[in-house]
Design an enzyme around this catalytic site. Sequence first.
Site, PDB file in Angstrom:
ATOM      1  N   TYR A 180      15.653  41.901  50.654  1.00 15.66           N
ATOM      2  CA  TYR A 180      16.154  40.767  49.871  1.00 15.66           C
ATOM      3  C   TYR A 180      16.073  41.063  48.376  1.00 15.66           C
ATOM      4  CZ  TYR A 180      11.338  39.279  48.736  1.00 15.66           C
ATOM      5  OH  TYR A 180      10.052  39.220  48.278  1.00 15.66           O
ATOM      6  N   CYS A 181      16.932  40.371  47.622  1.00 15.18           N
ATOM      7  CA  CYS A 181      16.856  40.377  46.164  1.00 15.18           C
ATOM      8  C   CYS A 181      16.885  38.921  45.705  1.00 15.18           C
ATOM      9  CB  CYS A 181      17.964  41.218  45.540  1.00 15.18           C
ATOM     10  SG  CYS A 181      19.650  40.703  45.956  1.00 15.18           S
ATOM     11  N   TRP A 182      17.377  38.639  44.519  1.00 14.23           N
ATOM     12  CA  TRP A 182      17.321  37.270  43.998  1.00 14.23           C
ATOM     13  C   TRP A 182      18.193  36.305  44.792  1.00 14.23           C
ATOM     14  CZ3 TRP A 182      14.953  33.529  41.945  1.00 14.23           C
ATOM     15  CH2 TRP A 182      15.603  32.449  41.341  1.00 14.23           C
TER      16      TRP A 182
END
Length: 348
Positions: free
Chosen positions: A92-94
């Site tokens: 995941y990222c932002w």
Amino acid sequence: MQKGVATVAQLSGFDEIIDARTPAEFAEDHLPGAVNLPVLDNEQRIIVGTMYKQQSAFEARRVGGAMVAANIAHHLQTALCDKPRSWRPLIYCWRGGQRSGSFTTWLRMVGWDACQLQGGYKAFRHHVIAGIEQIAPGLDLRVVCGPTGSAKTRVLEALATLGAQTLDLEDLAAHKGSVLGALPNRPQPAQKHFETMLHAQLVTLNLARPVYIEAESRRIGMVFVPEPLIMRMRAAPCIMIDATRDARLEFLIRDYAYLGDDVAGLQRSLQRLRELQSRDTLARWHALAEAHALPALFGELMDLHYDPLYRRSQNGNYLRYADAPSLHTDDLSPAGIHALARRILELG
């Protein structure tokens, strides 16, 4: 659901959770158990972001793409070099965008069944907030009250060893809640991470059983108890620990002994009371700290600061405080604390 994409509800189905954001973003908050393998480090993200604003999206992607490729290659050669073919990671990222998408694509090309978190950290953050709002009002809380030095946190620990459900907010906040409450070598978490850890605790609780919790103010050190929980606490039944002054003082000397190892830090904490105490009182307390005279210092703090503050706050903050059963004790040794926990459980 699209192949290679997963939702927050599917977190438990993965062998590892990878946070592809920068170390700074990871330090503020992250999914429980996640490891940080950034595709852009702190400085690189600033560089790419500046290029995007000042030059063009193309130039930012061209330069950023090279950085991302190099960082993913580094992770493949180091942290991920021994992962088996069956390994299944979630990345995941932002917001579930290009950073986690790039990483997921590369891992899937290698042959792992990697998935990208739909909505990224932002979706998880919404999940945490909604979860606290949903769970907190349904908690069957028992609030353990008592002035500073009543060993409330240690009583919670003893209750837990006896099989009771507890929620230790001060442990999650890494702070004892008082002006001298900062813990040695344990910095407080950011507000978001405090809430993430709180949510992780809440989802494990059995709502059909009581949950014992310590009376707290809205703020614990630098973090705040979420509104749904503090409102539930203030409406819950209370249990009062009525310990003698001598027992409380002996406990404080034992439980805060580490303060004597950092006189300068202790004096800085005392100075935060400058708007509540006179210059002469603060000067005397500074001198006691310098002399390592903790019994005298703690005794004065109890009499002139903690106890008056407690008397002003508890009756106003906790609606059922006046009806609380009172458990008197003159023993806050480990054995005495264990006995207190047993008496609390007997109340039901």
